[in-house]
Design a protein around this motif. Structure first.
Motif, short mmCIF file in Angstrom:
data_model
loop_
_atom_site.label_atom_id
_atom_site.label_comp_id
_atom_site.label_asym_id
_atom_site.label_seq_id
_atom_site.Cartn_x
_atom_site.Cartn_y
_atom_site.Cartn_z
N GLU A 233 -21.25 36.35 -7.17
CA GLU A 233 -22.30 38.07 -7.92
C GLU A 233 -21.00 39.24 -7.87
O GLU A 233 -20.00 39.71 -7.18
N LEU A 234 -20.89 39.98 -9.05
CA LEU A 234 -19.54 40.77 -8.55
C LEU A 234 -20.91 42.41 -9.00
O LEU A 234 -21.87 42.34 -9.61
N ALA A 235 -20.25 43.14 -7.74
CA ALA A 235 -21.34 44.55 -7.85
C ALA A 235 -19.73 45.74 -7.49
O ALA A 235 -19.24 45.65 -6.61
N ARG B 124 -24.00 45.42 -12.30
CA ARG B 124 -23.72 43.64 -10.87
C ARG B 124 -23.88 42.72 -12.65
O ARG B 124 -24.86 42.33 -13.31
N GLN C 91 -26.14 41.91 -15.10
CA GLN C 91 -27.77 41.50 -14.81
C GLN C 91 -28.91 43.36 -14.71
O GLN C 91 -29.56 43.01 -13.98
N GLU D 249 -32.51 43.44 -13.54
CA GLU D 249 -32.69 43.80 -12.12
C GLU D 249 -34.39 44.52 -12.43
O GLU D 249 -34.85 44.96 -11.78
#
Lengths: 491, 224
Positions: free
Chosen positions: A125-127, A133, A159, A163
């Protein structure tokens, strides 16, 4: 939080809480399942994209344009999902890339690529600090025509949409949960209210009971078992109260009635005496008569008070160890003169080793009353016998005579206050009709029982059963009356 | 002998005063508990007859106050309450005796005399009433020199009368002191015993010594 004092409040809270907790747990479980599913789908989706790009590189390794076209056609500009794909050659030069791929998704933020033969995933997961995201994966794939060097495929799945979806879902859940809490409370209150309704019914009945309506009872047929117990206990208490009240009011009436005669005598005699001047001797005789009547009155009051008090559980007696044989011989010595005068033989039979803890005065009074009765009702030439024996833990005292007996219809009532077999005769002889009532009270105070058996013209037998060695007083107990060969009657 | 009567009921107070005065006592009588304290402090009494239920200061308070102040004057309490607890309480607080209403005046008089006699008073061994002689120690009685043939109980009965010459003894009192029967019998058993004693004591003689007092009991004295 402090629990409310009412059962209704408590039940409502318990019902509502337990139902709401159940709903809450299942909601959380469902939400988590949903999140997991979405996650897995994303992973599979990104892995699929890697596979498709790998396929393209394998089938048409030199068609870089075609690859760019496929990327543009298949995955760019979708509304519900942001997909970014990048393909790099082994030296890090760009081969193809989704148009508008954000600069923040530089090739360095992607994870270490998996090997050519390995299936891709799971992604990380990349934030990104700039917002957004992503699920990001990267995989190695053969690129180029002949030497098949390892290039890198990088796929990122935005995402934001998901979300938003979950946020919307959560928002709805809050609504549902709030509503559930409300409904649970209302339903819980309803159930609790139904549950305690029988209690309210009992309270209602109890609230309407006055001394004049003691005959009312709670109907137990429709009540749930637990409440029915309560109601039955309550009914039993009412029955006891009703009985006591009836006895009390009968007692008051009896007293008033019995007091009338002596009071009337006092008043009348005094009035008549004062109507004219008399000699000293006459006055003297009148005063003496008044005195006799007063003594009778005060004796009656004493006896009545005693009988009334004997029914109170607080009444205490002072027990002492009595040598029964010695006591009985003392009583016989006292009454022998009376018996001899009446032409009756009075005998006492008692074992020597009988010792019982009794109140001496009361014991003498009980035995004395029974002997007086026996002597009173036995014609000359008869016998009156007092026998004492031990029967296990019980002292048995039997006073029997060969007298006229008691008519069967009276046997059940002889222990009642003021009951007289022959009212007129007893009144003339000065007896108050309290003798046997006193005996019954005395025996009850000692925690014992009394029985009477009688046969007309053959005699009467009264049996006292007193517990031996009992240290403390017992509450009022039932006495039993028995006719010879007849049924046992409880008084 | 001087006694104090503390009793709020006017009729009771009046007849007690009269009865005790006629029995040879000097009598003070007060109505209220507060006044009683003053009278007790001011003058000496040989005995105090104290009603329990008084307006204001009750009998319990008076007797405990007296005892707390070191006043040991004998106290005889009268009450309409006859619970054992009350009786015990009265005696614990320092009362010398306790009598329940309604009571026989003769009983009260006897108890007062008993309380006043308590102490070193000695009974003589030989009692003489007219021509009757009772020898307590030797358990013999004779009249006009002729020995009376009495059973032990008859002798006990006669000596009870002899020790209390001139006092009217109630049937209950007689039963209690001669036969140890502590209850009030409804029967005439005591009368039968008295008749038997009379048959030996009085019947052979012209002068009768035992007299019946209607409604009260019997008395032994020379003439009435």
């Amino acid at each position: 939080m402090r629990m409310p004092r009412s059962i209704l409040g408590r039940l409502t809270i318990w019902y509502a809480c337990s139902a709401f907790v159940l709903i809450l747990i299942s909601t959380i479980a469902l939400y988590r399942a949903l999140v997991n599913n979405l996650d897995r789908e994303d992973q599979e989706f990104t892995a699929d994209i890697v596979d498709i790009v790998r396929g393209h590189l394998r089938d048409r390794p030199l068609d870089t344009r075609g690859l760019q076209q496929t990327i543009d056609r298949e995955w760019s500009g979708r509304r519900y999902a942001q997909i970014f794909v990048r393909v790099l050659d082994p030296r890090g030069h760009l081969i193809a890339e989704t148009a508008g791929m954000p600069a923040t998704l530089s090739s360095t933020v992607f994870p270490t690529p998996v090997g050519t033969d390995q299936s891709p995933g799971p992604g990380i997961e990349l934030a990104l600090a700039e917002g957004g995201r992503f699920i990001a994966i990267s995989a190695l794939a053969g690129v180029g025509g002949t030497d098949r060097e390892s290039g890198v495929i990088q796929v990122a799945l935005g995402q934001a949409h998901e979300e938003a979806l979950l946020a919307e879902y959560r928002r709805r859940l809050w609504w549902v949960l709030s509503l559930a809490l409300l409904v649970c409370s209302i339903v819980g209150y309803g159930i609790a209210k139904r549950g305690v309704r029988p209690l309210a019914a009992i309270t209602e009945t109890a609230g309407h009971i006055r001394s004049s309506t003691l005959d009312r009872r709670i109907h137990t047929a429709d009540l749930p078992t637990e409440i029915a117990w309560l109601a039955e206990t309550f009914n039993a208490m009412l029955a006891g109260l009703e009985d006591s009240f009836a006895r009390l009011s009968r007692f008051s009436a009896d007293i008033a009635h019995e007091l009338r005669t002596p009071v009337n005598n006092l008043r009348g005699e005094a009035e008549v005496a004062l109507r004219q001047v008399r000699t000293t001797d006459e006055y003297r005789s009148i005063v003496e008569s008044l005195l006799e009547e007063s003594v009778r009155l005060s004796r009656m009051i004493d006896s009545l008070l005693f009988v009334a008090r004997a029914e109170s559980p607080e009444t205490q007696i002072s027990r002492e160890a009595l040598d029964i044989a010695r006591e009985l011989h003392l009583v016989r010595e006292f009454y022998d003169a009376l018996a001899v005068d009446a032409g009756i033989v009075l005998t006492v039979e008692a074992a020597d080793d009988l010792v019982a803890n009794l109140d001496r005065t009361l014991w003498q009074r009980a035995i004395g009353n029974l002997i007086e009765n026996a002597v009173d009702h036995t014609p000359p030439g008869g016998h009156a016998t007092v026998k004492a024996s031990r029967d296990g833990d019980t002292l048995c005292v039997q006073v029997s005579d060969t007298g006229c007996g008691i008519p069967p219809e009276h046997v059940a009532h002889v222990f009642d206050r003021f009951h007289r077999v022959e009212p007129s005769r007893s009144t003339r002889s000065g007896r108050l009709g309290l003798g046997l009532a006193l005996v019954k009270s005395i025996v009850a105070l000692h925690g014992g029982s009394v029985e009477i058996a009688s046969e007309a013209d053959r005699g009467t037998q009264v049996t006292l059963r007193l517990p031996l060695n009992q240290p403390a007083a017992r509450p009022y107990e039932e006495s039993v009356v028995r006719q010879d060969d007849g049924p046992v009657i409880s008084v | 002998m001087k006694i104090l009567i503390v009793e709020d009921e006017q009729k009771t107070r009046a007849y007690l005063r009269k009865g005790f005065e006629e029995a040879g006592f000097t009598v003070d009588a007060v109505e209220r508990g507060e006044d009683a304290f003053q009278v007790i402090a001011d003058s000496h009494h040989d005995l105090i007859i104290l009603d329990v239920m008084l307006p204001g200061l009750d009998g319990w308070a008076i007797v405990s106050g007296m005892r707390a102040g070191g006043d040991e004057t004998p106290v005889l309490m009268l009450t309409a309450r006859d619970q054992v607890q009350d009786r015990v309480r009265g005696l614990e607080l320092g009362a010398d005796d306790y009598l329940v209403k309604p009571f026989a005046f003769s009983e009260l008089l006897a108890r007062v005399r008993t309380v006043l006699r308590r102490g070193p008073a000695r009974q003589p061994d030989i009692l003489k009433i007219a021509d009757l002689e009772i020898n307590i120690a030797r358990m013999r009685a004779s009249r006009a020199g002729r020995r009376l043939d009495l059973t032990p109980r008859e002798f006990a009965l006669l000596s009870l009368f002899g020790r209390r010459t001139g006092e009217v003894l109630s049937r209950t009192f007689i039963a209690e002191h001669v036969w140890d029967m502590n209850f009030d019998s409804e029967s005439n058993v005591v009368d039968v015993h008295i008749r038997r004693l009379r048959a030996k004591l009085d019947d052979p003689f012209d002068v009768k010594l035992i007299h019946t007092v209607r409604g009260m009991g019997y008395v032994l004295e020379e003439s009435r």
